[in-house]
Design a protein around this motif. Sequence first.
Motif, PDB file in Angstrom:
ATOM      1  N   GLN A 126       0.931  -1.387  -0.137  1.00 37.98           N
ATOM      2  CA  GLN A 126       0.046  -0.097  -0.027  1.00 37.98           C
ATOM      3  C   GLN A 126       0.815   1.259   0.012  1.00 37.98           C
ATOM      4  O   GLN A 126       0.358   2.233  -0.713  1.00 37.98           O
ATOM      5  N   ARG A 130       4.204   0.928  -4.190  1.00 37.00           N
ATOM      6  CA  ARG A 130       3.220   1.551  -4.837  1.00 37.00           C
ATOM      7  C   ARG A 130       3.747   2.442  -5.694  1.00 37.00           C
ATOM      8  O   ARG A 130       3.346   2.759  -6.887  1.00 37.00           O
ATOM      9  N   ARG A 135       4.149  -4.904  -6.265  1.00 36.92           N
ATOM     10  CA  ARG A 135       3.577  -5.207  -5.433  1.00 36.92           C
ATOM     11  C   ARG A 135       4.294  -6.574  -4.820  1.00 36.92           C
ATOM     12  O   ARG A 135       5.262  -7.373  -5.577  1.00 36.92           O
TER      13      ARG A 135
END
Length: 479
Positions: A126, A130, A135
């Motif tokens: 998150q 990002r 990820r």
Amino acid sequence: MNKEYRQLKSLLHLLDREERWFTFAEIEKELGISGKSVKRIVEEAVTLLPASMQIEVSRGKGIIFYRDRHGTTVREVLASLFRETSYFRLMQLVLTKDGEASAEEMAEALFMSFSSFKKWIIHLNQEELRPFHLRMTYSSPTLKGNEIHIRYFLWKLFTEAFPTTGWPFSGIDDQQLDGWVTEIERESGMIYFLNSKRNLSFLMAIVVERVRRGHGISLKGGSYAWEHNLFYGPVTRLSEKLMHRYQIHLTCDEVYFLQSMFSLSQYHVPDGNLRNEGQEWTADKGNEEECLMVDLLITLLTRAFPALNAGDRFRSEVAEFIDKLRIDHAIPELMAVSRSHLTSYIEQAEQPIFKTVSECMSSWEKSYPAISYNDYHLTKLTFMISSSLRYRSKKAFLIVGEEFSVRHYVAKLIKREIGDDLTIETSILHGLTDEIVAQHQIDFIISTIPVSLTSIPTVIISTIPTKRDLENIRQELLI
């Protein structure tokens, strides 16, 4: 990234701006944390800093930071601490294991519970990953995303952790890689900046590691005449050496990727070599369109900045800027993640110039709508413009290790602040030894990176000199 490390990093960078007392209220506002947190960070920092650095706390005054201007730099201290963080150790494991270890095994290696490790992965996805369009998977932790983004992320990670010393890639000879970069310098008649040369060795090691594990790239961006680029032949031959030495196969796209990074890295071409004259250099490439791009941009800039010194050096810089812009456009994955920590500074310190440069590029883009640019390019162009405006200039020796060349800008800034007593030399040497500096009659070095010299002192400064840095330079003039 570990919260404690991030807060310590912000605190040290703030305190290192000036040698003065910072109030707790001022620090709380700058860092966005409570006074209790500031005290905790300071207490931890005192135990971590070397003898050449000291933090003093006064109930009535606040906090002041002392450091030896010839000693260990804040960047070196932070790099050492960064390598000890769970964040960096996780990324090292991700590179070496590449999905071969389970989340439970990873958590155990980092001395974390599995539940805490899983929550951490969610946070990384998150927040930290990002901006790089990446990820991390949960079951067998590995980085997922475009391969170019992964390589760029790892490149930035390891260059932050090992800015001047150390080599994290076992089985890959860093001295050999450095030697191959030196061969490209000789063959191309140019000299890489000290940090750029080291960073290119990291890049080659990352490419080798990723290709070994079956991760390849595919360039799907705009067209670029790679075969006309200055580095086409040298990098092609370098790729052959990498394939033979490490028993890997590099596709054409892999070679072009390496070529782009060698082109985008900062280097200097001495007077009289191929890249001294911007117009002749682009014409030699046989690219008439690029010549037109350069001409239009210079026309717009000189019209907007009447005091602009648009001589041979500036034209060469603009030609290089356009060439690198087209390379970025040809690899949009790089364009998507390219950022500069100098953008916020230049937007404030040179706000009128930045605004006008943005308007010039907007006008230029109307003639070439297919070519994209972002704040990274506006920042770079603003530095070029500001350093080429006609100020009084004189002579010294300056080394600025940065993602793009800002040495002329920094030299002008120092000259304006210090005055005519200091002269600054910004040319690039083939080496930096006591014999070479004696030959050029250099009294001391001003540098953003550590330099190993014994005959003369080195004053370490930030990329953009702070008030403390300028005072340290003034003190050197009194000796």
